[in-house]
Design an enzyme around this catalytic site. Structure first.
Site, PDB file in Angstrom:
ATOM      1  N   TRP A 106       1.081  92.794 -42.383  1.00  0.00           N
ATOM      2  CA  TRP A 106       0.939  94.254 -42.300  1.00  0.00           C
ATOM      3  C   TRP A 106       1.254  94.949 -43.614  1.00  0.00           C
ATOM      4  CZ3 TRP A 106      -2.288  95.790 -39.030  1.00  0.00           C
ATOM      5  CH2 TRP A 106      -2.398  95.194 -37.775  1.00  0.00           C
ATOM      6  N   ASP A 174       7.020 101.151 -42.645  1.00  0.00           N
ATOM      7  CA  ASP A 174       6.231 100.881 -41.446  1.00  0.00           C
ATOM      8  C   ASP A 174       7.170 100.232 -40.421  1.00  0.00           C
ATOM      9  OD1 ASP A 174       4.534  99.986 -39.457  1.00  0.00           O
ATOM     10  OD2 ASP A 174       3.213  98.839 -40.779  1.00  0.00           O
ATOM     11  N   LYS A 198       3.664  99.375 -29.529  1.00  0.00           N
ATOM     12  CA  LYS A 198       4.617  98.273 -29.442  1.00  0.00           C
ATOM     13  C   LYS A 198       5.868  98.717 -28.677  1.00  0.00           C
ATOM     14  CE  LYS A 198       1.711  96.512 -32.468  1.00  0.00           C
ATOM     15  NZ  LYS A 198       1.495  96.729 -33.886  1.00  0.00           N
TER      16      LYS A 198
HETATM   17  C1  LIG Z   1       0.488  96.784 -34.953  1.00  0.00           C
HETATM   18  C2  LIG Z   1       0.959  97.079 -36.325  1.00  0.00           C
HETATM   19  C3  LIG Z   1       0.194  97.840 -37.232  1.00  0.00           C
HETATM   20  C4  LIG Z   1      -1.181  98.340 -36.896  1.00  0.00           C
HETATM   21  O1  LIG Z   1      -1.093  99.304 -35.920  1.00  0.00           O
HETATM   22  P1  LIG Z   1      -2.405 100.096 -35.440  1.00  0.00           P
HETATM   23  O2  LIG Z   1      -1.774 101.168 -34.602  1.00  0.00           O
HETATM   24  O3  LIG Z   1      -3.227  99.124 -34.671  1.00  0.00           O
HETATM   25  O4  LIG Z   1      -3.095 100.606 -36.624  1.00  0.00           O
HETATM   26  C5  LIG Z   1       0.720  98.103 -38.461  1.00  0.00           C
HETATM   27  N1  LIG Z   1       1.941  97.662 -38.818  1.00  0.00           N
HETATM   28  C6  LIG Z   1       2.701  96.926 -37.984  1.00  0.00           C
HETATM   29  C7  LIG Z   1       4.039  96.475 -38.436  1.00  0.00           C
HETATM   30  C8  LIG Z   1       2.237  96.620 -36.709  1.00  0.00           C
HETATM   31  O5  LIG Z   1       2.995  95.906 -35.867  1.00  0.00           O
END
Ligand SMILES: *Cc1c(COP(=O)(O)O)cnc(C)c1O
Length: 362
Positions: A106, A174, A198
């Site tokens: 990511w 993030d 999540k």
């Molecule tokens: C799932 C995830 C993403 C992507 O998320 P989207 O909402 O599908 O764009 C980005 N960073 C992390 C750490 C993730 O777990």
């Protein structure tokens, strides 16, 4: 909130969209046709109406309580997922140069998206790629950067940075897969963002928590919808927000407060993760390659000694009501995501299944 466990619910280890708390779904079910005596569902009312505005404000207030978010930070309920923020944050924050830490799939994606825009000088301040992203790199940030970007929990590789980097620039983090999993100090960050699916609620919603000092720097090319200052001024309603996802996130925040907040949930999460890692470590059949001190408490990848047994493991675990254990294709093997809504009983059931499978196949 009602606390009856619906009998047909499986143990769901999906990485995302992920498990939601059963009491939250029951409450949503109860209110589906008639939201609090209004004769309509939450989905069917204007986001400009007083009732919805009150709901939205309550969700924000509960999130502020849960995470202890100071008034100096704006909280935005946006769309487009964490992936759109990979670009939006650059258009909002980059003046000249920014550094990125690469710790897994990511953060590597965020780095790639930032470079793609060609809006300034984007550099890597440390990478653990050559270890297969199984540890944390040394961070060597440049002087005078506009921000340092990193990902606190790499959902695919199962590595987590538990200590906030100490550097002299705003941190942009993030937290898609670890937000609300334990207490953090929001003041250490310039900006935190997270896709909802999540640990927050259903897909369609993206949280941005940003120091108001960082607002007002957006580049001219930044669309209004992606402009954090514009969205702050319009209470995240520059256009129609993801109203139902926002409502469900609000129910999840209420549920978390009822659980005792992030201290209590953090203790449960640590215990769940320890149960699973301890079991994996004492076994010769299962393994996890991540450095012990950086093992994610949310996403636990593991492999079987004999990969030809993977298909049977998945088929039998699924038949036993343990769902979505297949690992991400870039890592292979298995992955158990054990977010807030996955209870200790689910982890105990998984460990019991794994022990039994090992005895029969190992
Ligand atoms: C799932 C995830 C993403 C992507 O998320 P989207 O909402 O599908 O764009 C980005 N960073 C992390 C750490 C993730 O777990």
């Amino acid at each position: 909130m009602i606390d009856t466990q619906a009998p047909s619910r499986a143990h769901n280890f999906c990485a995302g969209p992920a498990s939601l708390p059963t009491p939250v779904l029951l409450r949503a079910q109860q209110e589906m046709l008639d939201w609090g005596g209004r004769g309509v569902s939450v989905m069917e009312v204007s986001h400009r109406g007083a009732d919805y505005i009150a709901l939205a404000a309550k969700a924000e207030a509960d999130l502020r309580t849960l995470m202890d978010i100071p008034d100096e930070y704006a909280v935005l309920f946006l769309q487009g997922g964490a992936s759109l923020q990979f670009s939006a944050l650059v258009m909002n924050l980059l003046q000249n140069r920014a550094d990125y830490v690469l710790t897994g799939a990511w953060s590597a994606k965020a780095f790639d998206e930032a470079q793609r825009l060609e809006l300034g000088d984007i550099a890597c301040a440390g990478s653990s790629k050559d270890t297969g992203y199984t540890t944390m790199p040394h961070i060597d940030a440049r002087q005078g950067i506009d921000y340092l970007h990193y990902c606190a929990n790499e959902t695919i590789h199962g590595v987590q940075m538990f200590n906030t980097p100490k550097i002299d620039a705003p941190l942009v983090c993030d937290m898609s897969s670890c937000i609300l999993s334990e207490p953090i100090n929001v003041r250490e960050f310039g900006m935190i963002y997270a896709g909802a699916q999540k640990n927050i609620g259903p897909a369609g919603l993206t949280l941005v928590i940003i120091d108001r000092e960082l607002l007002g720097r957006a580049r001219r090319i930044c669309p209004h919808i992606l402009n954090y200052e514009v969205q702050t001024k319009s209470d995240s309603m520059q256009n129609t927000p993801a109203t139902y996802s926002w409502y469900l996130a609000g129910l999840v925040f209420e549920w978390l407060l009822e659980q005792g907040g992030l201290n209590a949930i953090g203790t449960q999460n640590r215990h769940k993760a320890k149960t699973l890692y301890d079991f994996i470590d004492q076994s010769d059949f299962y393994s996890n390659k991540v450095d012990a001190c950086y093992r994610s408490i949310m996403n636990v990848p593991f492999t079987l000694a004999d990969a030809t047994l993977d298909a049977r493991f998945l088929q039998e675990s699924s038949a036993a009501g343990l769902l979505n254990l297949k690992g991400h294709r870039v890592v292979g093997g298995m992955r158990a995501s054990i977010y807030n809504a996955v209870p200790q009983e689910a982890v105990d059931a998984l460990v019991a299944f794994m022990a039994d499978f090992e005895k029969r196949q190992g």
